[in-house]
Design a protein around this motif. Sequence first.
Motif, PDB file in Angstrom:
ATOM      1  N   LEU A 132       0.854  -1.182   0.000  1.00 58.35           N
ATOM      2  CA  LEU A 132       0.000   0.000   0.000  1.00 58.35           C
ATOM      3  C   LEU A 132       0.892   1.236   0.000  1.00 58.35           C
ATOM      4  CD1 LEU A 132      -2.659  -1.047   2.673  1.00 58.35           C
ATOM      5  CD2 LEU A 132      -2.829  -1.259   0.178  1.00 58.35           C
ATOM      6  N   ARG A 133       0.595   2.171  -0.899  1.00 58.06           N
ATOM      7  CA  ARG A 133       1.431   3.366  -1.030  1.00 58.06           C
ATOM      8  C   ARG A 133       0.581   4.622  -0.794  1.00 58.06           C
ATOM      9  NH1 ARG A 133       5.563   3.279  -6.031  1.00 58.06           N
ATOM     10  NH2 ARG A 133       7.348   2.578  -4.815  1.00 58.06           N
ATOM     11  N   PRO A 134       0.314   4.945   0.470  1.00 61.64           N
ATOM     12  CA  PRO A 134      -0.536   6.102   0.742  1.00 61.64           C
ATOM     13  C   PRO A 134       0.163   7.424   0.462  1.00 61.64           C
ATOM     14  CG  PRO A 134       0.245   5.142   2.785  1.00 61.64           C
ATOM     15  CD  PRO A 134       0.667   4.216   1.687  1.00 61.64           C
ATOM     16  N   ALA A 135      -0.622   8.383  -0.006  1.00 63.14           N
ATOM     17  CA  ALA A 135      -0.166   9.765  -0.103  1.00 63.14           C
ATOM     18  C   ALA A 135      -0.272  10.397   1.290  1.00 63.14           C
ATOM     19  CB  ALA A 135      -1.008  10.513  -1.137  1.00 63.14           C
ATOM     20  N   TYR A 136      -0.079  11.682   1.336  1.00 62.19           N
ATOM     21  CA  TYR A 136      -0.131  12.453   2.577  1.00 62.19           C
ATOM     22  C   TYR A 136      -1.440  12.182   3.333  1.00 62.19           C
ATOM     23  CZ  TYR A 136      -0.010  16.797   5.404  1.00 62.19           C
ATOM     24  OH  TYR A 136      -0.005  17.714   6.415  1.00 62.19           O
ATOM     25  N   VAL A 197      -4.849   7.290  -2.479  1.00 64.06           N
ATOM     26  CA  VAL A 197      -4.979   8.730  -2.688  1.00 64.06           C
ATOM     27  C   VAL A 197      -6.400   9.172  -2.341  1.00 64.06           C
ATOM     28  CG1 VAL A 197      -3.226   8.753  -4.510  1.00 64.06           C
ATOM     29  CG2 VAL A 197      -5.636   8.403  -5.121  1.00 64.06           C
ATOM     30  N   GLY A 198      -6.566  10.470  -2.187  1.00 64.79           N
ATOM     31  CA  GLY A 198      -7.887  11.022  -1.962  1.00 64.79           C
ATOM     32  C   GLY A 198      -8.560  11.384  -3.269  1.00 64.79           C
ATOM     33  N   PRO A 199      -9.794  11.889  -3.194  1.00 63.76           N
ATOM     34  CA  PRO A 199     -10.546  12.176  -4.415  1.00 63.76           C
ATOM     35  C   PRO A 199     -10.087  13.436  -5.137  1.00 63.76           C
ATOM     36  CG  PRO A 199     -11.816  12.818  -2.486  1.00 63.76           C
ATOM     37  CD  PRO A 199     -10.585  12.116  -1.974  1.00 63.76           C
ATOM     38  N   ASP A 200      -9.317  14.294  -4.435  1.00 65.61           N
ATOM     39  CA  ASP A 200      -8.912  15.576  -5.014  1.00 65.61           C
ATOM     40  C   ASP A 200      -7.405  15.761  -4.865  1.00 65.61           C
ATOM     41  OD1 ASP A 200     -11.739  16.416  -5.297  1.00 65.61           O
ATOM     42  OD2 ASP A 200     -11.661  16.510  -3.099  1.00 65.61           O
ATOM     43  N   LEU A 253       7.047  20.623  -2.722  1.00 61.28           N
ATOM     44  CA  LEU A 253       7.129  21.875  -3.480  1.00 61.28           C
ATOM     45  C   LEU A 253       7.645  21.651  -4.896  1.00 61.28           C
ATOM     46  CD1 LEU A 253       8.585  24.295  -0.761  1.00 61.28           C
ATOM     47  CD2 LEU A 253       6.197  23.869  -1.332  1.00 61.28           C
ATOM     48  N   THR A 254       8.603  20.736  -5.050  1.00 58.87           N
ATOM     49  CA  THR A 254       9.209  20.544  -6.370  1.00 58.87           C
ATOM     50  C   THR A 254       8.498  19.496  -7.220  1.00 58.87           C
ATOM     51  OG1 THR A 254      10.788  18.927  -5.477  1.00 58.87           O
ATOM     52  CG2 THR A 254      11.495  21.236  -5.571  1.00 58.87           C
ATOM     53  N   ASP A 255       7.903  18.478  -6.566  1.00 62.24           N
ATOM     54  CA  ASP A 255       7.346  17.348  -7.314  1.00 62.24           C
ATOM     55  C   ASP A 255       5.852  17.148  -7.127  1.00 62.24           C
ATOM     56  OD1 ASP A 255       9.889  15.478  -8.264  1.00 62.24           O
ATOM     57  OD2 ASP A 255      10.320  16.592  -6.448  1.00 62.24           O
ATOM     58  N   GLY A 256       5.330  17.621  -6.000  1.00 63.54           N
ATOM     59  CA  GLY A 256       3.955  17.296  -5.675  1.00 63.54           C
ATOM     60  C   GLY A 256       3.817  15.835  -5.271  1.00 63.54           C
ATOM     61  N   MET A 257       2.592  15.419  -5.091  1.00 66.18           N
ATOM     62  CA  MET A 257       2.291  14.022  -4.731  1.00 66.18           C
ATOM     63  C   MET A 257       1.015  13.664  -5.485  1.00 66.18           C
ATOM     64  SD  MET A 257       2.172  12.452  -0.881  1.00 66.18           S
ATOM     65  CE  MET A 257       3.931  12.186  -0.663  1.00 66.18           C
ATOM     66  N   LEU A 258       1.210  13.266  -6.741  1.00 64.09           N
ATOM     67  CA  LEU A 258       0.098  13.160  -7.676  1.00 64.09           C
ATOM     68  C   LEU A 258      -0.332  11.708  -7.885  1.00 64.09           C
ATOM     69  CD1 LEU A 258       1.477  15.664 -10.338  1.00 64.09           C
ATOM     70  CD2 LEU A 258       0.071  16.152  -8.330  1.00 64.09           C
ATOM     71  N   PRO A 259      -1.626  11.481  -8.059  1.00 62.69           N
ATOM     72  CA  PRO A 259      -2.104  10.126  -8.345  1.00 62.69           C
ATOM     73  C   PRO A 259      -1.774   9.727  -9.774  1.00 62.69           C
ATOM     74  CG  PRO A 259      -3.918  11.668  -8.495  1.00 62.69           C
ATOM     75  CD  PRO A 259      -2.732  12.462  -8.038  1.00 62.69           C
ATOM     76  N   GLU A 260      -1.816   8.440 -10.002  1.00 59.39           N
ATOM     77  CA  GLU A 260      -1.691   7.925 -11.365  1.00 59.39           C
ATOM     78  C   GLU A 260      -3.090   7.736 -11.951  1.00 59.39           C
ATOM     79  OE1 GLU A 260       0.730   4.418 -11.373  1.00 59.39           O
ATOM     80  OE2 GLU A 260       2.371   5.400 -10.297  1.00 59.39           O
ATOM     81  N   ALA A 261      -3.163   7.608 -13.250  1.00 55.04           N
ATOM     82  CA  ALA A 261      -4.450   7.421 -13.921  1.00 55.04           C
ATOM     83  C   ALA A 261      -5.156   6.187 -13.365  1.00 55.04           C
ATOM     84  CB  ALA A 261      -4.239   7.278 -15.424  1.00 55.04           C
ATOM     85  N   GLY A 262      -6.398   6.348 -12.991  1.00 56.77           N
ATOM     86  CA  GLY A 262      -7.201   5.225 -12.515  1.00 56.77           C
ATOM     87  C   GLY A 262      -7.136   4.963 -11.029  1.00 56.77           C
ATOM     88  N   LEU A 275     -14.406   8.163  -1.896  1.00 54.96           N
ATOM     89  CA  LEU A 275     -13.353   8.467  -0.934  1.00 54.96           C
ATOM     90  C   LEU A 275     -13.721   9.715  -0.138  1.00 54.96           C
ATOM     91  CD1 LEU A 275     -10.504   7.904  -3.488  1.00 54.96           C
ATOM     92  CD2 LEU A 275     -10.664   6.628  -1.335  1.00 54.96           C
ATOM     93  N   ARG A 276     -13.270   9.769   1.111  1.00 55.54           N
ATOM     94  CA  ARG A 276     -13.530  10.941   1.940  1.00 55.54           C
ATOM     95  C   ARG A 276     -12.695  12.125   1.444  1.00 55.54           C
ATOM     96  NH1 ARG A 276     -13.700   6.559   5.680  1.00 55.54           N
ATOM     97  NH2 ARG A 276     -15.579   6.575   6.996  1.00 55.54           N
ATOM     98  N   SER A 277     -13.280  13.304   1.472  1.00 55.05           N
ATOM     99  CA  SER A 277     -12.628  14.487   0.923  1.00 55.05           C
ATOM    100  C   SER A 277     -11.973  15.330   2.013  1.00 55.05           C
ATOM    101  CB  SER A 277     -13.652  15.350   0.187  1.00 55.05           C
ATOM    102  OG  SER A 277     -14.565  15.923   1.116  1.00 55.05           O
ATOM    103  N   TYR A 278     -11.056  16.193   1.577  1.00 54.94           N
ATOM    104  CA  TYR A 278     -10.428  17.122   2.516  1.00 54.94           C
ATOM    105  C   TYR A 278     -11.471  18.096   3.073  1.00 54.94           C
ATOM    106  CZ  TYR A 278      -7.022  20.063   4.796  1.00 54.94           C
ATOM    107  OH  TYR A 278      -6.302  20.736   5.763  1.00 54.94           O
ATOM    108  N   ARG A 279     -12.396  18.529   2.240  1.00 51.45           N
ATOM    109  CA  ARG A 279     -13.434  19.455   2.706  1.00 51.45           C
ATOM    110  C   ARG A 279     -14.259  18.822   3.829  1.00 51.45           C
ATOM    111  NH1 ARG A 279     -15.846  24.115   0.989  1.00 51.45           N
ATOM    112  NH2 ARG A 279     -14.503  24.151  -0.870  1.00 51.45           N
ATOM    113  N   ALA A 280     -14.571  17.538   3.697  1.00 50.17           N
ATOM    114  CA  ALA A 280     -15.330  16.858   4.760  1.00 50.17           C
ATOM    115  C   ALA A 280     -14.520  16.824   6.055  1.00 50.17           C
ATOM    116  CB  ALA A 280     -15.689  15.450   4.318  1.00 50.17           C
ATOM    117  N   PHE A 281     -13.218  16.557   5.939  1.00 46.66           N
ATOM    118  CA  PHE A 281     -12.345  16.570   7.119  1.00 46.66           C
ATOM    119  C   PHE A 281     -12.322  17.951   7.776  1.00 46.66           C
ATOM    120  CE2 PHE A 281      -8.055  18.153   8.182  1.00 46.66           C
ATOM    121  CZ  PHE A 281      -7.847  17.514   9.393  1.00 46.66           C
ATOM    122  N   ALA A 282     -12.160  18.985   6.966  1.00 46.56           N
ATOM    123  CA  ALA A 282     -12.108  20.352   7.513  1.00 46.56           C
ATOM    124  C   ALA A 282     -13.425  20.692   8.204  1.00 46.56           C
ATOM    125  CB  ALA A 282     -11.809  21.342   6.392  1.00 46.56           C
ATOM    126  N   SER A 283     -14.536  20.302   7.613  1.00 44.28           N
ATOM    127  CA  SER A 283     -15.847  20.577   8.224  1.00 44.28           C
ATOM    128  C   SER A 283     -16.003  19.847   9.553  1.00 44.28           C
ATOM    129  CB  SER A 283     -16.961  20.184   7.260  1.00 44.28           C
ATOM    130  OG  SER A 283     -16.907  20.930   6.060  1.00 44.28           O
TER     131      SER A 283
END
Length: 289
Positions: A132-136, A197-200, A253-262, A275-283
């Motif tokens: 499993l390779r989670p993003a941030y 990854v997350g949805p956004d 800052l230099t590379d980001g942390m981007l999902p792959e297609a699919g 997937l749960r969104s960042y906006r839902a977390f902030a709310s």
Amino acid sequence: MTILVTGATGNVGSQVVEHLVKRGADVRALVRDPSKAVFPAGVNVVQGDFLDIDSLRNAMSGVSTLFLLNAVVPDEFTQALVALNVARSAGIERIVYVSVIHADIYVNVPHFAGKFGVERMIEQMDFKATILRPAYFIQNDLMIKDAITGYGVYSMPVGDKGLAMIDVRDIAEIAALELLRREQAAQPLPLSRINLVGPDTLTGTDIAAIWSDVLARPISYGGGDTAAFEQNLKQFMPPWMAYDMRLMGERFLTDGMLPEAGDVERLTTLLGRPLRSYRAFASETAAAA
């Protein structure tokens, strides 16, 4: 047939245990201090440590599937290699390992490089594993909640490339589903990798805008100064870890942390829900304040 969960009292591991128990799995939890462990009924709690070899052998005896999660500590790499060697000696083939997205790209970041080394060992030893390779982790931003709400600044060094942040709750549920898939397979399944990854994919400015909406007042993005980020982190974590986090932030800052297609579609199908969104977390965070 028993699933051993390491890191079982942590934010991810504790939720993995709960998901597995709800789905009827036979769960064993490895913990340092059983007196502090609170798990659902039926969980077999064993005391041990990655560097206490005898306790690790005891914990892995009779185990069919291993959930391997190593904390970010100075000897993380050694702990993981020891665990994999003991697992092989115990006859465990089926593993779900928590690595990190872009472990093969962020090569100068210590905890990324260590996890990539563990991935290579899993391959070389021919374990039948899901990596499993989670993003941030979205919940990492709880560390700066006071800066956001008290000073009106989102201070994480996210930059303008974007991060595909994921909710810890989604990580745990996906991990449990993968453990059950491997545990219940008639034969060990081949090695696979899954980006979590997350949805956004959000920039620092995007995230500040979300907080501005949620809190109904201006929140600015101020996360470009990684030296200041390191100094702030040193107030509540060891200097080596603060520096590790700074190096990670510089790669944001230099590379980001981007999902792959699919990636998003794959995870949505796996979970059977969005997937749960960042906006839902902030709310949720704002409502709980």
